[in-house]
Design a protein around this motif. Structure first.
Motif, PDB file in Angstrom:
ATOM      1  N   VAL A 142     -24.331  97.331   1.857  1.00 27.35           N
ATOM      2  CA  VAL A 142     -25.161  96.545   2.776  1.00 27.35           C
ATOM      3  C   VAL A 142     -24.255  95.822   3.772  1.00 27.35           C
ATOM      4  O   VAL A 142     -24.464  95.880   4.990  1.00 27.35           O
ATOM      5  CB  VAL A 142     -26.045  95.546   1.995  1.00 27.35           C
ATOM      6  CG1 VAL A 142     -26.915  94.747   2.960  1.00 27.35           C
ATOM      7  CG2 VAL A 142     -26.900  96.277   0.965  1.00 27.35           C
ATOM      8  N   PRO A 177     -31.532 105.284   3.114  1.00 26.53           N
ATOM      9  CA  PRO A 177     -31.115 104.801   1.787  1.00 26.53           C
ATOM     10  C   PRO A 177     -31.104 105.909   0.734  1.00 26.53           C
ATOM     11  O   PRO A 177     -30.864 105.622  -0.435  1.00 26.53           O
ATOM     12  CB  PRO A 177     -32.182 103.757   1.464  1.00 26.53           C
ATOM     13  CG  PRO A 177     -33.417 104.288   2.123  1.00 26.53           C
ATOM     14  CD  PRO A 177     -32.959 105.003   3.376  1.00 26.53           C
ATOM     15  N   SER A 205     -22.460  98.374   6.055  1.00 26.40           N
ATOM     16  CA  SER A 205     -23.342  98.846   7.130  1.00 26.40           C
ATOM     17  C   SER A 205     -23.345  97.862   8.284  1.00 26.40           C
ATOM     18  O   SER A 205     -23.257  98.254   9.461  1.00 26.40           O
ATOM     19  CB  SER A 205     -24.772  99.030   6.596  1.00 26.40           C
ATOM     20  OG  SER A 205     -24.843 100.029   5.615  1.00 26.40           O
ATOM     21  N   GLU A 248     -36.981 107.033   2.971  1.00 29.49           N
ATOM     22  CA  GLU A 248     -37.010 105.566   2.997  1.00 29.49           C
ATOM     23  C   GLU A 248     -37.485 104.954   1.690  1.00 29.49           C
ATOM     24  O   GLU A 248     -36.989 103.914   1.255  1.00 29.49           O
ATOM     25  CB  GLU A 248     -37.911 105.096   4.143  1.00 29.49           C
ATOM     26  CG  GLU A 248     -37.909 103.587   4.328  1.00 29.49           C
ATOM     27  CD  GLU A 248     -38.676 103.153   5.572  1.00 29.49           C
ATOM     28  OE1 GLU A 248     -38.731 101.933   5.826  1.00 29.49           O
ATOM     29  OE2 GLU A 248     -39.215 104.027   6.281  1.00 29.49           O
ATOM     30  N   THR A 262     -26.686 105.025   2.624  1.00 33.03           N
ATOM     31  CA  THR A 262     -26.263 104.319   1.413  1.00 33.03           C
ATOM     32  C   THR A 262     -26.721 105.109   0.191  1.00 33.03           C
ATOM     33  O   THR A 262     -27.730 105.799   0.221  1.00 33.03           O
ATOM     34  CB  THR A 262     -26.856 102.897   1.363  1.00 33.03           C
ATOM     35  OG1 THR A 262     -28.292 102.973   1.457  1.00 33.03           O
ATOM     36  CG2 THR A 262     -26.328 102.059   2.511  1.00 33.03           C
ATOM     37  N   ALA A 320     -26.795 101.371  -3.442  1.00 30.50           N
ATOM     38  CA  ALA A 320     -26.333 100.707  -2.220  1.00 30.50           C
ATOM     39  C   ALA A 320     -24.987 100.021  -2.366  1.00 30.50           C
ATOM     40  O   ALA A 320     -24.760  98.944  -1.820  1.00 30.50           O
ATOM     41  CB  ALA A 320     -27.383  99.701  -1.715  1.00 30.50           C
ATOM     42  N   THR A 353     -32.027 101.916  -3.257  1.00 29.72           N
ATOM     43  CA  THR A 353     -32.317 100.490  -3.113  1.00 29.72           C
ATOM     44  C   THR A 353     -31.886  99.913  -1.760  1.00 29.72           C
ATOM     45  O   THR A 353     -32.136  98.746  -1.486  1.00 29.72           O
ATOM     46  CB  THR A 353     -31.583  99.688  -4.206  1.00 29.72           C
ATOM     47  OG1 THR A 353     -30.170  99.851  -4.034  1.00 29.72           O
ATOM     48  CG2 THR A 353     -31.978 100.166  -5.586  1.00 29.72           C
ATOM     49  N   GLY A 354     -31.221 100.701  -0.917  1.00 34.29           N
ATOM     50  CA  GLY A 354     -30.618 100.145   0.293  1.00 34.29           C
ATOM     51  C   GLY A 354     -31.553  99.926   1.458  1.00 34.29           C
ATOM     52  O   GLY A 354     -31.200  99.218   2.408  1.00 34.29           O
ATOM     53  N   GLY A 355     -32.750 100.513   1.432  1.00 34.10           N
ATOM     54  CA  GLY A 355     -33.622 100.456   2.594  1.00 34.10           C
ATOM     55  C   GLY A 355     -33.968  99.051   3.051  1.00 34.10           C
ATOM     56  O   GLY A 355     -33.726  98.677   4.209  1.00 34.10           O
ATOM     57  N   PRO A 371     -29.750  96.129  -5.007  1.00 33.31           N
ATOM     58  CA  PRO A 371     -28.465  96.826  -4.916  1.00 33.31           C
ATOM     59  C   PRO A 371     -27.453  96.292  -5.928  1.00 33.31           C
ATOM     60  O   PRO A 371     -27.500  95.125  -6.328  1.00 33.31           O
ATOM     61  CB  PRO A 371     -27.990  96.526  -3.485  1.00 33.31           C
ATOM     62  CG  PRO A 371     -29.157  95.961  -2.765  1.00 33.31           C
ATOM     63  CD  PRO A 371     -30.024  95.336  -3.805  1.00 33.31           C
ATOM     64  N   CYS A 385     -30.613 105.086   9.924  1.00 32.69           N
ATOM     65  CA  CYS A 385     -30.230 104.703   8.555  1.00 32.69           C
ATOM     66  C   CYS A 385     -31.049 105.496   7.541  1.00 32.69           C
ATOM     67  O   CYS A 385     -32.215 105.794   7.763  1.00 32.69           O
ATOM     68  CB  CYS A 385     -30.492 103.221   8.310  1.00 32.69           C
ATOM     69  SG  CYS A 385     -29.670 102.093   9.435  1.00 32.69           S
TER      70      CYS A 385
END
Length: 582
Positions: A424, A240, A427, A268, A306, A310, A244-246, A127, A238
């Motif tokens: 991140v 992403p 969240s 995902e 995100t 992210a 890149t947020g997963g 991220p 959630c």
């Protein structure tokens, strides 16, 4: 004919010189639209508020490996002027899930390496906020992230960070631009990859930085015992959005004790095509379609999304009527600000010199909330880099304790471990707030927003963007700004204008007292018309996209009143410029 155009020599150079790869030359040869060729070569991509961002493709006005090399050489020349120590400290490079991101990251690393500048290259997707953190953690002179944030799949970008972890400040930015302009020759040959790795000029990094980054996020939270004890009681969905947020969001929520969360399976995995959304932007309600479908099946309390790198967070939350309420970026910012200030005060951790920082395009409601807690609000220009600069200023000059910063475009940061917005961390904080209000106060997040409206006034915020691409679009955007400057309205839809801020001229005009003063902000092509009693209209061309954005903040005693006023204000503003937008 085309050969008579001023950009012909550059095009011919790209078409005929062996330095450019065959695919690029073939791509240009197949273009028959002269306007398309002109658009690709009439200018070179320039730095804006977030660095360089552009459509992928061959040409000086497109993003490709050759533009990446030239920009990186400009960065290298700038670092070289800072001396051997700066070169040894080096540059950390990250990248997201977009087309060519990994390739561009390696190109940048090898150009720096051939200039004998140390490089730390992330071994995989990371991220944007972790890149900002990594600059500080590794104590590098600079950082580079290959990302186009939430833009469509056709885009990529190159964001530069300086040694404090914030986006590039004006002085080194000007140096890079100057160095790029001075170097007419595009033929920049990067170092050999294997040799650069063997000699240690390029060093791969990953797990150690990840662990340190996540430790800082966990340290920034306010109710860790609550989440460890009751985290299973909050149901979260959630996504992403193929970015890149997963992995980092899942990891943080797990460590906090939130085990009742589900990822949107179709979104995902990282995918540069972003196949399930028109645009991977959590500001866009359409990007939540799959997440909301899953949320309704599982009766999730909170839905989080995100963007690809992210740094931006979007959210929905279940209300008391079983409906999912969408939050704007401003509303998420206000909820987080209120939660942070309230929890700090309850725990006797609210400093006397506390400060929140927001952009001039963000809601006036935040200022009312902060004032109620005795906390100062500082307004900065649009772009999270200005929030990062303000954090540095407080640290260097010794005034104020930074508590929270946000911008209306879904960017948030609590604490100083990084100097860019962090989805991140946001969240984690929003999930913690949702659990606190559910478990301790028996309230939903929509309940909290309604309480804030009842206490401070109903503030409605909206952004409208117009895309006007190409050379003609740039000229039309300039004409819109000129007309608004000339109009200088004393009222809009019956609302009295108290202040007119022209940030390009560094002037604030007080309409009531008929006097002017400096805005005390850097110069930028933006206009803000602030209403008596709160709220505003603002116009601002984007620094990274071919767009002009209009920001509206309207205060009313009720939702119905605010809705009606917002509609009238928008209609009057757009009527003034309508002929220039079509």
């Amino acid at each position: 004919m085309y050969s008579e155009q001023k950009y012909d020599s550059t095009l011919k150079f790209w078409m005929e010189n062996d330095y450019f790869d065959e695919l690029s030359r073939r791509e240009l040869a197949e273009i028959t639209d002269l306007k398309e060729l002109e658009d690709r070569f009439y200018t070179t991509l320039e730095f804006g508020t977030g660095g360089i961002r552009g459509v992928l493709g061959a040409g000086t006005n497109r993003l490709n490996r050759y533009v990446i090399r030239k920009v990186t050489q400009g960065l290298a020349d700038t670092i070289l002027e800072h001396g051997p120590e700066a070169c040894q400290r080096g540059v950390v490079i990250a990248y997201d899930s977009r087309y060519f991101s990994e390739d561009f990251a390696l190109e940048a690393a090898l150009v720096l390496a051939v200039n004998q500048i140390k490089v730390y290259l992330f071994e995989g997707l990371r991220p944007t906020p972790e890149l900002s953190f990594a600059v500080r953690y590794l104590q590098t002179i600079a950082g580079v992230n290959i990302t186009a944030s939430h833009n469509p799949k056709e885009y990529n970008g190159y964001k530069v960070y300086w040694e404090d972890g914030g986006q590039l400040p004006p002085a080194p930015a000007k140096q890079i631009i100057t160095k790029m302009a001075e170097r007419e020759d595009w033929r920049i040959v990067p170092a050999d990859r294997i040799k650069a790795l063997e000699e240690g000029m390029v060093q791969m990094v990953g797990d150690q930085v990840d662990a340190a980054y996540q430790a800082e996020i966990l340290h920034s939270l306010l109710n860790t015992e609550l989440t460890q004890t009751y985290g299973t009681k909050l149901n979260i969905v959630c996504t992403p959005l193929h970015g890149t947020g997963g992995i980092p969001v899942q990891s943080i929520l797990n460590k906090m004790g939130f085990t009742a969360f589900r990822m949107v399976a179709e979104q995902e995995q990282p995918d540069p095509e972003f196949p399930t959304v028109k645009s991977p932007n959590p500001e866009d309600p359409e990007s939540f379609e799959l997440a909301l479908t899953l949320a309704k099946k599982t009766q999730a309390d909170l839905v989080l999304a995100t963007d690809p790198d992210a740094d931006r967070l979007g959210a929905y939350a279940l209300d008391r009527n079983g409906q999912y309420c969408r939050f704007t970026g401003n509303q998420i910012g206000v909820i987080l600000a209120y939660y942070i200030l309230d929890q700090r005060r309850r725990n006797h951790r609210l400093p006397d010199n506390g400060v929140i920082v927001k952009t001039i395009a963000s809601t006036d409601l935040a200022e009312a909330v902060a004032a109620d807690f005795g906390v100062k609000t500082v307004n900065v220009l649009v772009g999270f880099k200005y929030i990062g600069e303000k954090i540095k200023e407080m640290d260097v000059q010794g005034w104020g304790t930074f508590l929270f910063g946000f911008e209306e475009s879904h960017g948030y940061l609590a604490g100083t471990y990084a100097r860019d917005k962090d989805a991140v961390q946001a969240s984690a904080l929003l999930a913690e707030a949702a659990l606190y209000y559910k478990q301790i106060e028996n309230k939903t997040l929509p309940d909290i927003l309604a309480e804030l409206f009842a206490r401070y006034g109903t503030f409605l915020d909206e952004q409208v963007a117009f895309a006007l691409s190409g050379k003609e679009g740039r000229e039309r955007i300039a004409a819109v700004m000129d007309r608004l400057r000339m109009a200088k309205p004393l009222s809009v839809a019956g609302l009295s204008v108290r202040f007119i801020d022209d940030y390009q001229q560094n002037v604030r005009w007080d309409a009531l007292e008929n006097k002017t003063e400096e805005t005390n902000l850097p110069r930028e092509n933006a206009l803000r018309f602030s209403f008596e009693g709160g709220g505003y209209v603002m116009a601002r061309p984007s620094g990274t996209e071919p767009k002009i954005r209009f920001y509206f903040c309207i205060k009313g005693s009720t939702r119905a009143e605010a809705d009606a006023t917002l509609a009238r204000v928008k209609a009057e503003v757009f009527t003034l410029i309508n002929d220039l937008m079509v």
